[in-house]
Write a protein that holds these residues in place. Structure first.
Motif, PDB file in Angstrom:
ATOM      1  N   HIS A 194      -0.060   3.382   5.724  1.00 46.49           N
ATOM      2  CA  HIS A 194       0.404   2.028   6.054  1.00 46.49           C
ATOM      3  C   HIS A 194      -0.773   1.061   6.138  1.00 46.49           C
ATOM      4  O   HIS A 194      -1.894   1.450   6.478  1.00 46.49           O
ATOM      5  CB  HIS A 194       1.159   2.065   7.382  1.00 46.49           C
ATOM      6  CG  HIS A 194       1.893   0.805   7.701  1.00 46.49           C
ATOM      7  ND1 HIS A 194       1.400  -0.146   8.553  1.00 46.49           N
ATOM      8  CD2 HIS A 194       3.097   0.340   7.276  1.00 46.49           C
ATOM      9  CE1 HIS A 194       2.266  -1.150   8.652  1.00 46.49           C
ATOM     10  NE2 HIS A 194       3.301  -0.880   7.888  1.00 46.49           N
ATOM     11  N   GLU A 195      -0.491  -0.190   5.844  1.00 45.23           N
ATOM     12  CA  GLU A 195      -1.536  -1.216   5.828  1.00 45.23           C
ATOM     13  C   GLU A 195      -2.283  -1.322   7.153  1.00 45.23           C
ATOM     14  O   GLU A 195      -3.451  -1.712   7.181  1.00 45.23           O
ATOM     15  CB  GLU A 195      -0.934  -2.574   5.472  1.00 45.23           C
ATOM     16  CG  GLU A 195       0.181  -3.042   6.385  1.00 45.23           C
ATOM     17  CD  GLU A 195       0.897  -4.257   5.823  1.00 45.23           C
ATOM     18  OE1 GLU A 195       0.231  -5.138   5.274  1.00 45.23           O
ATOM     19  OE2 GLU A 195       2.134  -4.326   5.921  1.00 45.23           O
ATOM     20  N   TYR A 196      -1.618  -0.983   8.277  1.00 44.17           N
ATOM     21  CA  TYR A 196      -2.291  -1.017   9.573  1.00 44.17           C
ATOM     22  C   TYR A 196      -2.848   0.344   9.970  1.00 44.17           C
ATOM     23  O   TYR A 196      -3.355   0.508  11.079  1.00 44.17           O
ATOM     24  CB  TYR A 196      -1.337  -1.529  10.651  1.00 44.17           C
ATOM     25  CG  TYR A 196      -0.859  -2.937  10.412  1.00 44.17           C
ATOM     26  CD1 TYR A 196      -1.747  -3.951  10.050  1.00 44.17           C
ATOM     27  CD2 TYR A 196       0.482  -3.262  10.546  1.00 44.17           C
ATOM     28  CE1 TYR A 196      -1.304  -5.245   9.827  1.00 44.17           C
ATOM     29  CE2 TYR A 196       0.931  -4.558  10.322  1.00 44.17           C
ATOM     30  CZ  TYR A 196       0.036  -5.540   9.965  1.00 44.17           C
ATOM     31  OH  TYR A 196       0.480  -6.820   9.750  1.00 44.17           O
ATOM     32  N   GLY A 197      -2.702   1.336   9.078  1.00 42.40           N
ATOM     33  CA  GLY A 197      -3.302   2.643   9.313  1.00 42.40           C
ATOM     34  C   GLY A 197      -2.586   3.499  10.328  1.00 42.40           C
ATOM     35  O   GLY A 197      -3.109   4.533  10.756  1.00 42.40           O
ATOM     36  N   ASP A 198      -1.351   3.103  10.725  1.00 43.78           N
ATOM     37  CA  ASP A 198      -0.678   3.815  11.809  1.00 43.78           C
ATOM     38  C   ASP A 198       0.512   4.647  11.353  1.00 43.78           C
ATOM     39  O   ASP A 198       1.295   5.118  12.169  1.00 43.78           O
ATOM     40  CB  ASP A 198      -0.225   2.825  12.877  1.00 43.78           C
ATOM     41  CG  ASP A 198       0.639   1.698  12.312  1.00 43.78           C
ATOM     42  OD1 ASP A 198       0.837   1.670  11.087  1.00 43.78           O
ATOM     43  OD2 ASP A 198       1.092   0.844  13.104  1.00 43.78           O
ATOM     44  N   ALA A 199       0.677   4.821  10.054  1.00 44.69           N
ATOM     45  CA  ALA A 199       1.799   5.619   9.554  1.00 44.69           C
ATOM     46  C   ALA A 199       1.490   6.097   8.142  1.00 44.69           C
ATOM     47  O   ALA A 199       0.711   5.468   7.416  1.00 44.69           O
ATOM     48  CB  ALA A 199       3.087   4.797   9.564  1.00 44.69           C
ATOM     49  N   THR A 200       2.119   7.201   7.758  1.00 47.18           N
ATOM     50  CA  THR A 200       1.987   7.720   6.399  1.00 47.18           C
ATOM     51  C   THR A 200       3.372   8.047   5.859  1.00 47.18           C
ATOM     52  O   THR A 200       4.341   8.166   6.618  1.00 47.18           O
ATOM     53  CB  THR A 200       1.111   8.987   6.348  1.00 47.18           C
ATOM     54  OG1 THR A 200       1.705   9.995   7.177  1.00 47.18           O
ATOM     55  CG2 THR A 200      -0.300   8.700   6.819  1.00 47.18           C
ATOM     56  N   MET A 201       3.455   8.193   4.550  1.00 51.68           N
ATOM     57  CA  MET A 201       4.703   8.607   3.912  1.00 51.68           C
ATOM     58  C   MET A 201       4.470   9.841   3.062  1.00 51.68           C
ATOM     59  O   MET A 201       3.414   9.987   2.444  1.00 51.68           O
ATOM     60  CB  MET A 201       5.265   7.481   3.038  1.00 51.68           C
ATOM     61  CG  MET A 201       5.990   6.398   3.791  1.00 51.68           C
ATOM     62  SD  MET A 201       7.014   5.373   2.697  1.00 51.68           S
ATOM     63  CE  MET A 201       5.768   4.504   1.762  1.00 51.68           C
ATOM     64  N   GLU A 202       5.491  10.687   3.016  1.00 57.63           N
ATOM     65  CA  GLU A 202       5.462  11.880   2.179  1.00 57.63           C
ATOM     66  C   GLU A 202       5.487  11.476   0.702  1.00 57.63           C
ATOM     67  O   GLU A 202       6.130  10.498   0.323  1.00 57.63           O
ATOM     68  CB  GLU A 202       6.689  12.740   2.498  1.00 57.63           C
ATOM     69  CG  GLU A 202       6.810  14.012   1.698  1.00 57.63           C
ATOM     70  CD  GLU A 202       8.105  14.743   1.992  1.00 57.63           C
ATOM     71  OE1 GLU A 202       8.404  15.707   1.245  1.00 57.63           O
ATOM     72  OE2 GLU A 202       8.825  14.353   2.934  1.00 57.63           O
TER      73      GLU A 202
END
Length: 686
Positions: free
Chosen positions: A233-241
């Protein structure tokens, strides 16, 4: 009196305590954990668009004051935020007029300021491109944002797509990478760079989306590897499979580039022949490249219901046989702020491939949100209950054509299965009896006899009975059933209507699904279907080897946009579900030495990975198009619930306005999809 005074003093003390608790500003301008804002250089930065005072206060760890305003007031550019002796100006980028909104008024104020008029503007908020001056480029960027252009962020507070080539650590100029939309079926020898150095996929929460990577080499290569980093994520706080997969080509395949023009079949349909993408398989540990030919990869990213909205990025990296990074590129995925349901709006029923393990092939289809004829377990087993309760499952056969168990189902099992399903309203909405397939002539009698048999067996007429109907032409005199209207004949025995899709081409448009004699008596099927719907019956349709060119279908010779059109036309015609008869045909024609599908890939949407050194089911290129088309249908239905069918149809008809009136340009479909998304985003919180 003393009591009253005591109560008043006590109340005042309590109130003063309460105020001191809630007005504690000892934290100063300290941001709350998880906030994406910044307080620096005297401004509260990174505010993304209009915001209320209450929303801004929630971004801070302690109590703050925002220009003395109430929580429901709008924050305006240059409003002073204070706490603990610290202060900073809130910047709403684009709010040049300082009214808390971003409108054409701001553009006007900016132009007046540039022209040296005496106007009160926030010069910081007006500098939307952040180059320390306010000029026409700022006005242009603001206007683009107001016009809802893609990849525009006022004040650069959000990550935006950049079509920029990256340089690998050991950059190899004899390799080139480009991208294209997944609907664009590109041949292996169409080696011109697409102009896309990076790519942005767009998706809702709870959705899968894919794009195509094209890798070209000027020489044969061995021992290459490819990697895809996490989507962050652009804010570095999430990812996606995500998945990275390899494409197997169908050799010497002719693909139509132009089928229709101005709603008419072109006199000579244009085709080009090349090796085209057909099978999508798991990546091997290493791969080879052929000289002067594209090798395609498929990148798929998957969001879930908790995925934060916004932009995500990943890096696609290619390494040579020595493990050196020789090529890399950026891949973006933008997640819109709405969620697709677990249960697709369109029901589906696919005759799924059996393979070596039907269970694996069943769940492979379910991963695409597509339901299969047969349950993977006996309907009376505990395992079947979990499957029937899965929200992604929209339909299954209880009994009949392609019986849902190995071998025949007994009458006793039919009764037990029906009673089990009838007692669960969720399962009952999914279970179907499917005894007859494309009945014609005397075969129409089977629709009657099977219905009468099963309803007598069950002791009830409360069943969902489906029969795919190929056409409604009359029957010749030598048959027992003569000169009758097939739709009228099966009407008493059917409540899930499922004609072939060309039933929706009206006679006035050249349709031939119903003969002229019966048409004069009964009219077009599309009008009859609405009368069935009024009676509470379900309206499905199906495709198979027919209808053929130029009708949209799942054939290999079509571009992806036409494969995907089937569900757009389904929405246009107000149809509830889709049936497709098979996904594992033609496997016997595939080997190490040949790749040939019967009937243009009809009935073949899954492949056995063992043919290419993999294990288990692998998707066809067309299956992913079908997956995406069902997601498109979800978008239309969500938008319909928010703004009404008439408004959604304005976008849909840009893609298809009749069975033979459709676009062949994937960019048109993509733009219409964006329009529908905007309807959702603009309306969901109202």
């Amino acid at each position: 009196m003393k009591k009253l005074l005591t109560l008043a003093l006590t109340g005042a003390m309590l109130l003063s305590c309460a105020v001191s608790v809630f007005a504690d500003d000892s934290a100063g301008l300290t941001l709350a954990e998880g906030s994406h804002l910044k307080v620096e250089n005297g401004i509260v930065d990174m505010i993304d668009g209009a915001i209320t005072v209450g929303e801004l206060k929630a971004e801070f760890a302690g109590a703050v004051d925002v220009a003395g305003k109430a929580d429901d007031a709008a924050v305006c550019a240059d409003d002073v935020v204070t706490a603990g002796g610290e202060s900073a100006k809130a910047i709403i980028w684009g709010d040049a007029s300082k009214d808390g909104k971003i409108t054409l008024t701001d553009a006007t104020k900016m132009l007046q300021s540039i022209a040296k008029w005496s106007v009160d503007v926030s010069t910081t908020a007006a500098d939307v491109d952040r180059n320390d001056k306010v000029n026409l480029s700022d006005v242009s960027k603001l206007m683009q944002k107001l016009a809802k252009w893609d990849n525009i962020s006022l004040g650069n507070v959000r990550m935006v797509f950049e079509n920029k080539a990256l340089t690998a650590e050991h950059e190899d100029p004899t390799l080139k990478i480009s991208f294209t939309n997944f609907m664009n079926k590109v041949g292996a020898h169409a080696t011109d760079h697409t102009g896309e150095n990076a790519f942005k996929m767009k998706m809702a929460r709870n959705e899968s989306e894919s794009c195509t990577v094209l890798l070209w080499s000027d020489a044969d290569r061995e021992g290459m590897t490819a990697e895809l980093s996490d989507f962050v994520h652009e804010y570095g706080d999430a990812t996606m499979e995500s998945d990275l997969e390899w494409v197997i080509y169908y050799p010497d395949l002719s693909v139509f580039t132009t089928v229709m023009r101005d709603g008419k079949v072109t006199p000579t349909q244009e085709t080009y022949t090349d090796d085209h993408p057909e099978v999508i398989v798991d990546m091997a540990d290493s791969f080879e490249l052929k000289a002067a030919a594209n090798q395609q990869f498929v990148i798929t990213v998957k969001s879930n219901k908790e995925t934060p909205a916004g932009m995500y990025t990943a890096t696609f990296t290619v390494k040579d046989a020595e493990g050196k990074e020789v090529k890399k590129a950026t891949v973006y995925a933008y997640v819109w702020d709405f969620t697709l349901p677990d249960t697709p709006y369109s029901a589906s029923l696919f005759g799924t491939a059996t393979g070596t393990s039907y269970i694996d092939y069943y769940y492979h289809m379910l991963e695409q949100n597509l339901s299969s004829y047969k349950l993977p377990y006996h309907i009376l087993s505990d395992e079947a209950e979990e499957v029937m309760s899965d929200p992604r499952v929209t339909a299954f056969n209880i009994d009949g054509f392609s019986a849902p168990y190995t071998g025949d189902i007994t009458d006793e099992e039919t009764v037990l299965a029906y009673n089990k399903i009838k007692n669960n309203p969720e399962w009952f909405k999914k279970g179907l009896f499917y005894y007859t397939d494309e009945p014609w002539c005397d075969g129409l009698l089977k629709v009657q006899t099977t219905y009468e048999y099963v309803t007598k067996l069950l002791g009830t007429t409360e069943i969902r009975n489906i029969t795919p109907l190929a056409d409604n032409t009359w029957v010749s005199p030598e048959h027992e059933v003569q000169n009758i209207d097939a739709v009228a004949f099966i009407d008493p025995y059917i409540n899930v209507w499922c004609p072939r899709s060309d039933a929706y081409r009206r006679l006035s448009e050249g349709g031939l699904w119903t003969n002229r004699y019966m048409h004069r008596k009964h009219g077009d099927y599309a009008d009859r279907a609405e009368k069935f719907r009024e009676k509470g019956e379900e309206i499905w349709w199906y495709i198979c080897i027919a209808p053929q060119l130029p009708y949209p279908n799942y054939f290999t010779f079509y571009q992806g946009v036409i494969n995907r059109l089937v569900l757009w036309q389904q929405y246009f015609n107000n149809v509830d579900g889709l049936l497709y008869y098979a996904t594992g045909m033609s496997w016997e024609t595939i080997s190490k030495y040949q790749f040939k599908l019967k009937d243009y890939g009809d009935g073949c949407l899954q492949f056995p990975g063992e043919k290419w050194g993999r294990t288990g089911p692998q998707a066809s290129w067309r299956l992913y198009q079908i997956r995406d088309s069902f997601d498109d249908f979800d978008y239309m239905k969500i938008a319909e619930e928010l703004v009404g069918r008439e408004e959604v149809m304005k976008a849909v008809t840009k893609v298809s306005s009749g069975m033979l009136k459709y676009t062949e340009d994937y960019r048109v479909l993509d733009a219409a999809r964006d329009e529908i998304v905007q309807m959702i985003l603009d309306s969901q919180d109202k």
